[in-house]
Enzyme design. Sequence first.
Site, mmCIF file in Angstrom:
data_model
loop_
_atom_site.group_PDB
_atom_site.id
_atom_site.type_symbol
_atom_site.label_atom_id
_atom_site.label_comp_id
_atom_site.label_asym_id
_atom_site.label_seq_id
_atom_site.Cartn_x
_atom_site.Cartn_y
_atom_site.Cartn_z
ATOM 1 N N TRP A 185 0.844 -1.190 0.000
ATOM 2 C CA TRP A 185 0.000 0.000 0.000
ATOM 3 C C TRP A 185 0.886 1.250 0.000
ATOM 4 C CZ3 TRP A 185 -0.735 3.913 3.746
ATOM 5 C CH2 TRP A 185 -1.774 4.821 3.424
ATOM 6 N N ASP A 352 -15.890 12.426 -3.002
ATOM 7 C CA ASP A 352 -15.292 11.147 -2.596
ATOM 8 C C ASP A 352 -16.071 10.583 -1.411
ATOM 9 O OD1 ASP A 352 -12.941 9.231 -1.682
ATOM 10 O OD2 ASP A 352 -12.309 10.013 -3.620
ATOM 11 N N ASP A 353 -15.442 9.777 -0.622
ATOM 12 C CA ASP A 353 -16.051 9.050 0.494
ATOM 13 C C ASP A 353 -16.802 9.982 1.454
ATOM 14 O OD1 ASP A 353 -16.592 7.070 2.277
ATOM 15 O OD2 ASP A 353 -14.513 6.527 2.676
ATOM 16 N N ARG A 428 -9.516 -2.144 7.359
ATOM 17 C CA ARG A 428 -10.061 -0.789 7.377
ATOM 18 C C ARG A 428 -11.460 -0.799 8.022
ATOM 19 N NH1 ARG A 428 -11.594 3.894 3.045
ATOM 20 N NH2 ARG A 428 -10.504 5.547 4.099
ATOM 21 N N TRP A 462 -14.709 3.876 -8.209
ATOM 22 C CA TRP A 462 -15.044 2.558 -7.643
ATOM 23 C C TRP A 462 -13.863 2.089 -6.810
ATOM 24 C CZ3 TRP A 462 -19.268 -0.825 -9.457
ATOM 25 C CH2 TRP A 462 -19.246 -2.082 -8.869
ATOM 26 N N ASP A 463 -14.048 2.122 -5.503
ATOM 27 C CA ASP A 463 -12.944 1.824 -4.586
ATOM 28 C C ASP A 463 -13.118 0.428 -3.982
ATOM 29 O OD1 ASP A 463 -10.676 2.299 -3.116
ATOM 30 O OD2 ASP A 463 -11.441 4.064 -2.073
ATOM 31 N N MET A 464 -12.035 -0.161 -3.512
ATOM 32 C CA MET A 464 -12.088 -1.454 -2.820
ATOM 33 C C MET A 464 -10.859 -1.509 -1.919
ATOM 34 S SD MET A 464 -11.456 -4.656 -2.196
ATOM 35 C CE MET A 464 -11.122 -6.220 -2.920
ATOM 36 N N ASN A 465 -11.113 -1.425 -0.603
ATOM 37 C CA ASN A 465 -10.007 -1.104 0.293
ATOM 38 C C ASN A 465 -9.446 -2.209 1.163
ATOM 39 O OD1 ASN A 465 -9.201 1.790 0.127
ATOM 40 N ND2 ASN A 465 -11.419 2.014 0.215
ATOM 41 N N ASP A 533 -2.337 5.554 -3.323
ATOM 42 C CA ASP A 533 -2.766 6.573 -2.357
ATOM 43 C C ASP A 533 -1.600 7.473 -1.979
ATOM 44 O OD1 ASP A 533 -5.355 5.854 -2.268
ATOM 45 O OD2 ASP A 533 -5.256 4.787 -0.359
HETATM 46 C C1 DGJ Z 1 -8.907 4.985 -0.570
HETATM 47 C C2 DGJ Z 1 -8.673 5.700 -1.864
HETATM 48 O O1 DGJ Z 1 -7.526 5.235 -2.471
HETATM 49 C C3 DGJ Z 1 -8.665 7.204 -1.628
HETATM 50 O O2 DGJ Z 1 -8.359 7.880 -2.804
HETATM 51 C C4 DGJ Z 1 -10.011 7.597 -1.092
HETATM 52 O O3 DGJ Z 1 -10.998 7.401 -2.070
HETATM 53 C C5 DGJ Z 1 -10.318 6.800 0.152
HETATM 54 N N1 DGJ Z 1 -10.180 5.386 -0.059
HETATM 55 C C6 DGJ Z 1 -11.716 7.081 0.644
HETATM 56 O O4 DGJ Z 1 -12.056 6.313 1.717
#
Ligand code: DGJ
Length: 656
Positions: A185, A352-353, A428, A462-465, A533
């Site tokens: 990351w 964003d979020d 997360r 479209w995020d996936m964390n 990020d």
């Molecule tokens: C992780 C993303 O990589 C960021 O750019 C941002 O969108 C955050 N998530 C939001 O929670």
Amino acid sequence: MVICKDNVFLLKNDTLSYLFRVGKYGELQHLHFGAPVDIDDVEAFACRPGLGWGSSVLLNDADSASCLDDYALEWSGSGRGDYRESPLEIGTSTDLRYVNYRILNGIAPMANSLPQARGECQTLEITMEQAGLRAKLYYTLFETALTRRVMLENTGDAPVSLHKCMSFSMDIPGQFHLTSFHGGWSAEMRKNTVTVGGAKVVVESLTGASSNRHNPGFMLHEADATENAGRVYGFNLIYSGNHYASAQLSMQGLTRVMQGVNPSNFCRNLAAGEVFETPEAVMTVSDAGFGGMSLLMHRFVNKHIVPAYWRNRPRPVLYNSWEGCMFNFNQHRLLDLADRAKDLGCELFVLDDGWFGKRDDDKSGLGDYNVNLKKLPNGMEGLSKAICKKGLQFGLWFEPEAVSPDSDLYRAHPDWALTDAHPDVLGRHQLLLDLTKPEVRDYIVENVSRIIDEAGLTYVKWDMNRHLSPVYSNVLPPERQKEASFRHMCGVYELFRRLHALFPNAMIENCSGGGGRYDLGMMKYSTQIWCSDNTDPVSRTYIQYGSTLGYPTATMSCHVANHGSSIEDPRKLNYGFRVALNGPLGYELNILGASDTAKATMSGQIEEYRAYEHLILRGDFYRLLDPFACGRYAYYFASADSRELLVTYLQNYADP
Ligand code: DGJ
């Protein structure tokens, strides 16, 4: 063109040839993957059969040249004398032999929901069989690359347990170095070069995603290959889940290379008549070094992978609220930001979020799609109308695959999450939804499409964390849990396919905690991807350099952002922009208090970007300096007629 003559197959375009033949025992012998050749050149590439001495196992005891271990093969199995790594494992020995071939104009469409390259091409289908099993090997030839994949069919009466099935395998004569991109990351795409010898080299992901740990794109190359000279093979997989590639040198001086779905924690039960299709692997080769290989890959991805609508279109310069606001915003602040963004010259405002459910930090709300009316009292429609009235397009962030334990969705459907008998492990603070379940996929498609419609979105981030764990789906019986990860990935692709069908022109910017899914599977549905990020411009030069080896710059979202771009320090703001001039441009920093000087600087930057955008998105890209080698990153874009060049030189440190 794709041709067959006397059991020899040739796939040939202007830049490469791929040559193989059927051997006397029905085995497929690899002959050549490299510069264009003719089908009659076959004997020049034929492998000497070896002597079949010592501990060798022969297909025919009377023929000392029947030891599979000695041959360069296109495909192999186990238990027939080839003791190198096998691309296929079904728990018993295998003995697939050539049956016939077909040449098709265009692609051979896949029956599962995996993404596939499209466009002008020809496909060669090779059928191999043994009792109870049929394998179809597909080779699709495009202008600058080819793809390979395999379809396995259980033609017997008893079930088959498929433990491993690679998308391709081949034995290339010679010894090579392997360059891959590993990291984590905020530290994606670190270049790593090793010599491929007798010990196997593996590039893989076990996170459930293609991952920031090891990108699926890699290269085999001559030891002394440079940016402009030497043979470089580029490989990649059109898949965003657990991947695996290996390379190993045999005693005969052949490098066996293969790539596909990671066999670790994988199994597929094939009932009688059932079929398994692998993802498509992409490969190309150039004798003009890394730069030559990259150009061919870039052209292939731009033409045959990324969404057709966006191929030759300029992208809106976007403003993203994340680094400027995080979760701390309300309608008033957003509209102020939108005013400033518009003044600077941005065309798309991305929230964003934090706009839904109870989401004031990352501990709750994922899975809920009700707009947070405390922050946005006029709802999403109200905000969207106000933003569009300013002459901006509007985009929103989603994380559809995840669910917070503290969410209405989880309280209503705890069984929709991927969980097992052990205590939950969060990433997360969140879990993932079980996308093998049709009702979960329907819930996501209904809600995401409802919001896109209501808010008139032209863009979705479209995020996936988090990584997958546990990989346990309560749809499947315990003995079939090794199917979960691949089935989950097919579920992810079904979401993209359905949403893409509903909104074919919407821009999707993919993101997975930054560059956790910077891959060809996601590019099939994404206009661009957020590659990290880490927005520090110095770090970014390394990440961007690494990304350009296998992926076109048009897919690489580049933002001038908070970290390191310090808005009131002209040198830093300028440096942030110069670094960002490597892909589609965005701004992601707090512009509310910006001085007139800073605002004028950013407006000028956007104008400058507009003047060069056609080169950045559609020009040919050539690297000049490798930051991993010298701490400096330099490259240029050239127009097709070479009359226009955009050269960037970035000196990261003061050292000479
Ligand atoms: C992780 C993303 O990589 C960021 O750019 C941002 O969108 C955050 N998530 C939001 O929670």
